[in-house]
Design a protein around this motif. Structure first.
Motif: not given
Length: 91
Positions: A5, A7, A48, A52, A54-56
């Motif tokens: 993750n 984020a 992503f 959410s 969120d980038h990963c």
């Protein structure tokens, strides 16, 4: 596959788990989460999470266990469902 993750910054929580690909191969699914590719537009991330945002970083496991984007394996959680398969793959 290994998920890290991004984020909260360049290094974040990481886990090795099982993924499923869509028919087109452009979407990944893991534990009820849906991931889409960033097509090269992410900063130190390649996917992503669609809910959410969120980038990963998602990649296959490495034999040298340097699974994180910046190397190392400290703090990488291994899902019990894939633990035996993971250790067979990297040994």
């Amino acid at each position: 596959m290994q998920f890290e993750n991004k984020a909260g910054g360049l290094e974040g929580p990481a886990v090795v788990g099982r993924v499923y690909f869509s028919k087109s191969g452009k979407t990944l699914y893991c534990k009820g989460l849906k991931f889409k590719g960033l097509s090269g537009s992410g900063f130190k991330a390649n996917y992503f999470e669609t809910h959410s945002g969120d980038h990963c970083w998602i990649s296959g496991p490495r034999k040298d266990r340097q699974d994180r984007l910046y190397g190392g394996y400290l703090g990488v959680q291994i899902d019990e469902a894939v633990r035996e398969e993971y250790f067979k793959l990297i040994s």
